[in-house]
Design a protein around this motif. Structure first.
Motif, PDB file in Angstrom:
ATOM      1  N   GLY A 163      -3.319   1.297  -0.939  1.00 52.00           N
ATOM      2  CA  GLY A 163      -3.566   0.432   0.206  1.00 52.00           C
ATOM      3  C   GLY A 163      -3.106  -0.999   0.045  1.00 52.00           C
ATOM      4  N   PHE A 164      -2.157  -1.253  -0.867  1.00 43.85           N
ATOM      5  CA  PHE A 164      -1.578  -2.595  -0.938  1.00 43.85           C
ATOM      6  C   PHE A 164      -0.096  -2.529  -0.630  1.00 43.85           C
ATOM      7  CE2 PHE A 164      -1.518  -0.981  -5.313  1.00 43.85           C
ATOM      8  CZ  PHE A 164      -0.210  -1.225  -5.694  1.00 43.85           C
ATOM      9  N   ASP A 165       0.518  -3.702  -0.492  1.00 47.61           N
ATOM     10  CA  ASP A 165       1.922  -3.767  -0.089  1.00 47.61           C
ATOM     11  C   ASP A 165       2.795  -2.977  -1.072  1.00 47.61           C
ATOM     12  OD1 ASP A 165       4.541  -4.465   0.581  1.00 47.61           O
ATOM     13  OD2 ASP A 165       3.938  -6.461   1.247  1.00 47.61           O
ATOM     14  N   PRO A 166       3.538  -1.969  -0.593  1.00 46.86           N
ATOM     15  CA  PRO A 166       4.352  -1.149  -1.505  1.00 46.86           C
ATOM     16  C   PRO A 166       5.400  -1.939  -2.266  1.00 46.86           C
ATOM     17  CG  PRO A 166       4.850  -0.669   0.797  1.00 46.86           C
ATOM     18  CD  PRO A 166       3.615  -1.503   0.795  1.00 46.86           C
ATOM     19  N   ILE A 167       5.799  -3.101  -1.753  1.00 50.54           N
ATOM     20  CA  ILE A 167       6.797  -3.909  -2.455  1.00 50.54           C
ATOM     21  C   ILE A 167       6.277  -4.352  -3.824  1.00 50.54           C
ATOM     22  CG2 ILE A 167       8.079  -6.086  -2.429  1.00 50.54           C
ATOM     23  CD1 ILE A 167       9.204  -3.959  -0.623  1.00 50.54           C
ATOM     24  N   TYR A 168       4.969  -4.700  -3.885  1.00 52.26           N
ATOM     25  CA  TYR A 168       4.402  -5.119  -5.168  1.00 52.26           C
ATOM     26  C   TYR A 168       4.445  -3.970  -6.180  1.00 52.26           C
ATOM     27  CZ  TYR A 168       2.636  -9.044  -2.432  1.00 52.26           C
ATOM     28  OH  TYR A 168       2.540 -10.138  -1.613  1.00 52.26           O
ATOM     29  N   GLY A 169       4.091  -2.768  -5.720  1.00 59.72           N
ATOM     30  CA  GLY A 169       4.140  -1.600  -6.601  1.00 59.72           C
ATOM     31  C   GLY A 169       5.569  -1.317  -7.049  1.00 59.72           C
TER      32      GLY A 169
END
Length: 267
Positions: free
Chosen positions: A50-56
């Motif tokens: 549930g967080f921004d996929p860019i960070y992952g």
């Protein structure tokens, strides 16, 4: 929105087209392929949690770049196999992450943008991030031009002359991973490689010298991105598939031009 999308397409094509030259000539194409899939796995986990996929995508691609850079120096003969093992593991994690989540997530626009690309992924923040990454790549390539040229000519000879081959390869992989993470939602995780490899493959038959190939590859990448963007906007098609299709068309045209040129010179 259109202006932001055009700027994002130009930066994506230029950045990945230029990086494609370096990763191909430095012999780390397979490694960059694996890094790209770890970025996809990171983005998928981001979607599930549930967080921004860019960070992952950023986190996973940078970590995998460092790991592969270390393996690159310690396992010369097995690095391709280890790279493929990482590719398989990353792909599995990406698919399982999405499957094990709420099944409705497969239909969301967020997942669709990560897998197939989306015009809506173009934002002012992405333009700024890509511009900064392009500046970092240009600065690094200029500062270590001689070292990178030596590695492109002959990696073993460069290493014998004292060039820090592992360090430069790892840095290039990290920049490549960051670029892929930024481009992931624009071109889609399954097709981002087309902008990394097809432009440099198209530039080789057109130019005999290596000197202008990075720029030629970047220009071909930009043309592919803009053409795909136009096709996606005009016919309501997935932007990633449209960009990939045009990059393949440009590759076929360059091969045809090369063939015609050889016949003319023979005659």
């Amino acid at each position: 929105m259109i202006l932001i999308a055009v700027l994002t397409a130009i930066l994506t094509g230029f950045l990945l087209g230029t990086l494609g030259f370096y990763v191909q000539r430095m012999g780390v194409s397979t490694l960059s392929f694996s890094v790209a899939h770890t970025a996809l796995a990171g983005a998928s986990i981001g979607l599930v949690i549930g967080f921004d996929p860019i960070y992952g995508a950023f986190s996973f691609s940078l970590i995998s770049s460092i790991i592969l850079g270390i393996l690159f120096s310690r396992s010369e003969y097995e690095r391709e196999l280890l790279s493929m093992a990482l590719f398989s593991a990353s792909s599995s994690v990406a698919l399982l992450s999405i499957y094990l989540s709420n099944i409705r997530v497969l239909a969301t626009s967020e997942v669709a943008s990560v897998l197939w690309g989306s015009l809506l992924a173009a934002t002012p923040g992405k333009v700024i991030s890509m511009s900064l990454l392009l500046l970092i790549l240009s600065g690094y390539a200029s500062a270590f031009r001689l070292e990178l040229s030596s590695m492109i000519f002959d990696r073993r000879l460069a290493e014998a002359e004292g060039v820090r081959v592992v360090l430069h390869s790892t840095v290039m992989l990290a920049i490549c991973g960051a670029a892929i993470a930024l481009a992931l939602k624009v071109t889609g995780g399954f097709l981002v490689f087309s902008l990394l490899y097809n432009p440099v493959a198209a530039s080789v038959p057109l130019l005999r010298s290596d000197r202008y190939q990075p720029m030629a590859s970047a220009i071909i990448g930009v043309i592919s991105s803009l053409s795909g963007l136009w096709m996606s906007y005009a016919f309501d098609l997935p932007v990633g598939a449209s960009i990939s299709l045009f990059s393949v068309i440009l590759l076929a045209i360059s091969k045809l031009i090369s063939k015609i040129r050889r016949r003319i010179f023979v005659l």
